[in-house]
Design an enzyme around this catalytic site. Structure first.
Site, PDB file in Angstrom:
ATOM      1  N   THR A  74      47.191  38.081  42.912  1.00  0.00           N
ATOM      2  CA  THR A  74      48.001  39.108  42.261  1.00  0.00           C
ATOM      3  C   THR A  74      48.686  39.930  43.341  1.00  0.00           C
ATOM      4  O   THR A  74      48.009  40.530  44.179  1.00  0.00           O
ATOM      5  CB  THR A  74      47.105  39.998  41.377  1.00  0.00           C
ATOM      6  OG1 THR A  74      46.437  39.145  40.425  1.00  0.00           O
ATOM      7  CG2 THR A  74      47.920  41.044  40.644  1.00  0.00           C
ATOM      8  N   ARG A  86      39.793  35.809  46.224  1.00  0.00           N
ATOM      9  CA  ARG A  86      41.245  35.706  46.339  1.00  0.00           C
ATOM     10  C   ARG A  86      42.034  36.375  45.228  1.00  0.00           C
ATOM     11  O   ARG A  86      43.252  36.320  45.229  1.00  0.00           O
ATOM     12  CB  ARG A  86      41.686  34.244  46.477  1.00  0.00           C
ATOM     13  CG  ARG A  86      41.186  33.630  47.751  1.00  0.00           C
ATOM     14  CD  ARG A  86      41.348  32.133  47.813  1.00  0.00           C
ATOM     15  NE  ARG A  86      42.501  31.627  47.135  1.00  0.00           N
ATOM     16  CZ  ARG A  86      43.563  31.101  47.723  1.00  0.00           C
ATOM     17  NH1 ARG A  86      43.614  31.047  49.021  1.00  0.00           N
ATOM     18  NH2 ARG A  86      44.554  30.634  47.016  1.00  0.00           N
ATOM     19  N   ASP A  87      41.379  37.030  44.271  1.00  0.00           N
ATOM     20  CA  ASP A  87      42.128  37.745  43.227  1.00  0.00           C
ATOM     21  C   ASP A  87      41.361  38.968  42.753  1.00  0.00           C
ATOM     22  O   ASP A  87      41.336  39.273  41.562  1.00  0.00           O
ATOM     23  CB  ASP A  87      42.450  36.816  42.061  1.00  0.00           C
ATOM     24  CG  ASP A  87      43.582  37.357  41.178  1.00  0.00           C
ATOM     25  OD1 ASP A  87      44.411  38.148  41.681  1.00  0.00           O
ATOM     26  OD2 ASP A  87      43.634  36.998  39.995  1.00  0.00           O
ATOM     27  N   LEU A  88      40.745  39.678  43.686  1.00  0.00           N
ATOM     28  CA  LEU A  88      40.035  40.893  43.324  1.00  0.00           C
ATOM     29  C   LEU A  88      41.048  41.956  42.929  1.00  0.00           C
ATOM     30  O   LEU A  88      42.010  42.210  43.657  1.00  0.00           O
ATOM     31  CB  LEU A  88      39.181  41.401  44.490  1.00  0.00           C
ATOM     32  CG  LEU A  88      38.312  42.610  44.157  1.00  0.00           C
ATOM     33  CD1 LEU A  88      37.228  42.236  43.155  1.00  0.00           C
ATOM     34  CD2 LEU A  88      37.703  43.194  45.413  1.00  0.00           C
TER      35      LEU A  88
END
Length: 134
Positions: A61, A18-20
Site C-alpha cells: 500500500t 510487506r503490507d503493514l
C-alpha cells in the site's frame, strides 16, 4: 508492543509482511493482532526458491511502503516492515500519514525523495516518543 512482537515473530520465521497498515491491525480485547499476510514474502535466500517479488513490480500500500519497496527492489527484507510500523505509529500520533499525494505515484515518490515532517509538527509529545517514531 503487540505489533512489534508480531513482526518479530514473523521475521524470526523468515516472513516479511510487506503490507503493514492500520487496516491490517485488528484489536481483540486489549491486544493488537497483525492480520493479512497476503503479500508477505518468505525470505528464501538459503533455499534459492523463487520469491513473490518481480523486478519492477511494487507490492503493498503506497502510503506505508518503504523506499526500497516503492522502487520494487527485489531484495526487500524485514526492514520494510519496520518502516511501515513507523508510518503507522506516525499516523496514529499525528492523525495523518507522513506522506500524501494526489495519486499513488506521488506518494511513492515522496517516500523515496522526501524526508517526513517531524511528527511533533502535528501534535506535542514527549521527545523520546517522537524520536522513536521518526
Amino acid at each position: 508492543r503487540d505489533i512489534a512482537d508480531a513482526l518479530t515473530e514473523a521475521h524470526r520465521h523468515g516472513v516479511v509482511h510487506r503490507d503493514l497498515k492500520p487496516e491490517n491491525v485488528m484489536l481483540r480485547g486489549r491486544h493488537a493482532l497483525v492480520m493479512d499476510f497476503g503479500v508477505a514474502k518468505a525470505l528464501s535466500d538459503a533455499t534459492g526458491r523463487q520469491s513473490l517479488t518481480t523486478v519492477g513490480i511494487a507490492l503493498g500500500t503506497p502510503a506505508y511502503m518503504a523506499p526500497e519497496q516503492a522502487v520494487a527492489d527485489p531484495h526487500v527484507d524485514h526492514r520494510a516492515d519496520l518502516y511501515a510500523f513507523g508510518v503507522v505509529a506516525y499516523e496514529l500520533l499525528a492523525g495523518r500519514p507522513p506522506f500524501t499525494g494526489a495519486n499513488p505515484q506521488q506518494i511513492l515518490a515522496a517516500h523515496v525523495t522526501t524526508a517526513a515532517e517531524p511528527v511533533t509538527a502535528h501534535r506535542a509529545m514527549p521527545a523520546v516518543l517522537a524520536a522513536l517514531v521518526m
